[in-house]
Design an enzyme around this catalytic site. Structure first.
Site: not given
Length: 802
Positions: A479, A691, A695
């Site tokens: 990410d 994180d 996600d």
């Protein structure tokens, strides 16, 4: 049965007995879910005598006692003791903690007493001591038994060797026969303590498993050792045949040495769990209006204020109300560099104040602290068995009946050709060499030690299966926000297009809604608003939309900003406020004014992250945030590529930002993705690093999900692995750890299989004496244990960097 869904294809099940979660449940005939075979067995035992709840007839006779327990090898032992105590007459309630090794019992003193409860626990085969008694030290007691047994075994071996030499070299004379008879009787006498001190626990375990129809290695050892002893007693009485007291005692002694090594290795593998709990202080200094008081940390409640002096550990999780100084957080993060904390910062239990004096407002105590939750996760990880462990367990389970069958065949063959005594010795050798001790140790020990090593570097694995899966990944996706970019982000600009809304009032609206979010962008906006002394309003509704933004509503109240008059507009409760990406604005049907669009493009060209906000049918304003790439990112990418991994970035940011990041990083960046679209990139052998906040679906869908922990609840993330330290260098280090662990597992399994095949063949051919078979079994276990223990020398992240 409790099920927590984490993705369309994966679910976490809660054990019907002990409550631990597992991704790979076992079931009984009724469909009840269990985390391990032990829980399933204990459940079956408990069903044989259903609990009858006790009723306290006299409140005055109610008493409570905490017993210290010994001899428990797993959480199933704790549940067995608990349930059997609840079935004891006079017991109102009983709670047993495997981690603490204690039983808390409420009972009716007019019916039972302390001693009766203590005897009840002992009748189950466990140790119990009262609070005023010295706790049972299981390792010390076992080692003492091993020393006593070793002396007796040494006597038997010396005497037995002398008798064998006498026979081999034809030194036997009628005059020396009485002395030989005396020493043979002495061998019988000295073998009895060995069988009593070291053999009875094995006999009890083997007999119990046989009664349950599930013979194990204890069954094989019991049959072998006590058969040799019985044959020797019979031959001593009849005066014919050989004596094998030394064989029986040496067998028990060697097996006990193997058990001792296993105890030490298991203790080493559990040190990561124990270390966290041990470092939380038992006492705390409570700050009151009159004076400071020292109380038990367990008596603290959220909201209480505690004082922590330089050099002391924080007894609770909390927020600093007063004080500033450096804090050593290596217990949780593995990062040796101290972190400076001041008023308003969060601190965790078990960390050390190096040079500051703090007053802390308590937010969590005991098992509710971050350290307590991590300890719980590590404990659960030991029971969430990997596919390799389950395969080894099944193979070991098959090896026991196979060994019994081979021993029976060997006995029949050798009995036919060379008599019953020779047949029995060959069968005994087959039983010993076929004991799947090494096979049972090969996989779990390596994975447990690796789990502990990871915890020391600030990596929390939620199951040992995560190591196995990580070693197989061929792709790793990241990410962007909060993972590749450095936190915290900083607000660079705020504009509003609506004349009746000043920039300050617009910021108040946005920050009030974002205050309910845990996203790094939201935290940056809220921090900026508070720095501007803007008062935040509690939303009446809030909903997070992963990869898009948030929507919410504020109450019917007039917005007021510092140094300004009350605003001339109100936000109605029915109005939905949308905050997030341009795609969210479009999905909500909000029109984009020309000047807002132009300003957004200008900020994007400057490399800023743009947050849109709108209501009442139009986009009202923008907030621009600057983000910088982590300093270690390029080194991490280079390390991962050198290990043969394919890398990529999955982000919800717009395509233009994705192109800019792709040029910077030199790896593919897939931008403007929804959560469902991210999941399409996560093939069978792909890992995802995020994180842990927005996600969740991608982390759960990946073969292995790794979550960067930014102060969120470690027990709440959907990831398989939680990275407690804010350093991406841990990713290639963890990959190396997983590959090294799997290499050692393969080595151990290969050795165990070859050893069993070759050893059984030699034993059935009559080429191995029982003592040599027992010695080979121990040597095999030592080899596997030593190979697994090498994981303790795997360099920690900071050692590797140095």
């Amino acid at each position: 049965m409790t099920t927590a869904s984490i993705s369309p294809t994966r679910a976490i099940f809660a054990c019907s007995l002990c409550g631990l979660t597992t991704l790979h449940p076992l079931t009984n005939d009724r469909g009840d879910v269990f985390c391990c075979p032990s829980c399933r067995e204990v459940s079956a035992l408990l069903e044989e005598s259903p609990a009858k709840p006790a009723v306290l007839t006299n409140e005055a006779s109610a008493e409570n006692v905490t017993l210290n327990l010994g001899g428990m090898w797993c959480s199933s032992c704790a549940w067995l003791v608990s349930e059997q105590l609840k079935r004891t007459k006079g017991v109102v309630n009983a709670e047993v903690s495997f981690i603490q090794g204690q039983a808390n019992i409420t009972f009716d003193s007019s019916i039972t007493n302390y001693q009766s409860l203590k005897k009840r626990v002992k009748s189950l085969g466990y140790k119990a001591t009262l609070p005023n008694e010295k706790p049972y030290d299981e390792e010390e007691v076992f080692f003492t038994r091993l020393l006593i047994g070793g002396v007796m075994v040494l006597h038997d071996m010396i005497v037995g060797t002398g008798i064998y030499i006498r026979e081999i070299f034809h030194l036997a004379t009628p005059a020396s026969q009485p002395l030989v008879d005396f020493f043979q009787v002495m061998m019988l006498v000295t073998s009895i303590p060995v069988l009593t001190l070291l053999g009875l626990p094995i006999l009890r375990a083997g007999f119990a498993s046989l009664l349950r129809g599930q013979p194990n290695i204890h069954t094989l050892i019991t049959i072998g050792a006590f058969s040799a002893f019985g044959l020797s007693v019979r031959n001593l009485i009849t005066g014919s045949g050989g004596l094998y007291f030394d064989t029986a005692t040496m067998l028990i002694f060697l097996v006990s040495i193997g058990r001792w090594l296993e105890m030490q290795a298991h203790a080493s593998s559990n040190k990561a769990v124990a270390k966290l709990l041990e470092q939380i202080p038992d006492k705390a200094t409570l700050v009151t209006g009159e004076c400071d008081k020292t109380i038990n940390a367990s008596d603290l409640k959220p909201g209480m204020r505690v004082r922590v002096k330089p050099g002391e550990r924080f007894p609770v999780d909390g927020l600093i109300a007063l004080g500033e100084g450096d804090v050593d957080e290596s217990l949780l993060t593995g990062e040796p560099k101290p972190v400076t904390h001041r008023d308003g910062d969060a601190v965790q239990a078990g960390t050390i104040s190096l040079d500051g004096s703090f007053e802390v407002i308590t937010t969590a105590v005991g098992e509710s602290t971050t350290a307590g939750k991590i300890s719980r996760l590590l404990h659960e990880a030991l029971w969430n068995r990997s596919p390799l462990e389950r395969m080894a367990d099944k193979f070991s389970a098959w090896m026991t009946p196979i060994a019994l069958a081979l021993a029976a065949i060997a006995f029949l063959i050798w009995n036919y050709f060379d008599g019953a005594e020779k047949g029995l010795l060959v069968a005994l050798s087959v039983l010993l060499i076929a004991c799947p001790c090494a096979l049972g140790l090969a996989t779990p020990l390596t994975l447990w030690l690796s789990l502990g090593r990871a915890a020391e570097s600030g990596v929390i694995l939620r199951s040992t299966a995560a190591l196995e899966h990580l070693a197989k990944v061929s792709k790793i996706f990241f990410d962007k926000t909060g993972t590749l970019s450095q936190l915290p982000m900083k607000v660079q600009g705020v504009i509003s297009d609506q004349l009746s809304v000043s920039s300050g009032q617009f910021l108040q609206v946005v920050a009030s809604i974002e205050n309910e979010s845990e996203h790094p962008v939201a935290k940056a906006i809220v921090e900026y608003a508070r720095a501007q002394n803007i008062e935040l309003i509690k939303p009446t509704s809030f909903k997070a939309l992963p990869a898009l933004g948030v929507i919410g509503a504020l109450p019917n109240s007039q917005l007021v900003t510092p140094n300004s008059q009350p605003a001339t507009f109100n936000l109605q409760l029915a109005n939905q406020i949308a905050i997030g990406s341009s795609r969210l604005m479009s999905s909500q049907g909000l029109t984009m004014p020309q000047n807002i669009s132009q300003q957004a493009e200008a900020w994007k060209e400057a490399g800023q992250v743009v947050v849109y906000a709108g209501w009442d049918g139009k986009v009202v304003g923008l907030i621009g945030l600057g983000e910088t790439i982590r300093s270690e990112v390029f080194d991490v990418m280079r390390q991962l590529q050198s290990r043969g991994l394919e890398l990529g970035v999955l982000t919800g940011d717009e395509a233009r930002a994705g192109t800019r990041w792709e040029k910077t990083l030199g790896i593919p960046v897939h931008a403007a993705l929804s959560p469902d679209e991210k999941m399409q990139y996560l093939a069978e052998n792909a890992a995802m690093v995020g994180d842990g906040i927005n996600d969740g679906p991608a982390l759960a869908a990946a073969a292995v999900g790794l979550a960067m922990n930014h102060g969120t609840d470690v027990a709440r993330t959907a990831a398989d692995i939680v990275l407690m330290r804010d350093d991406l260098r841990v990713v290639p280090w963890l990959l190396d750890l997983s590959r090294e662990a799997m290499k050692r597992v393969r080595q151990n399994l290969g050795w165990a299989v070859i050893y069993n095949l070759v050893g059984v063949g030699l034993a059935m051919a009559g080429l191995l004496q029982p003592v040599m078979s027992a010695l080979a079994m121990v040597i095999s276990s030592v080899f596997v244990t030593a190979n697994a223990m090498k994981m303790n020398k795997f360099p920690l992240l900071d050692e590797e960097k140095n």
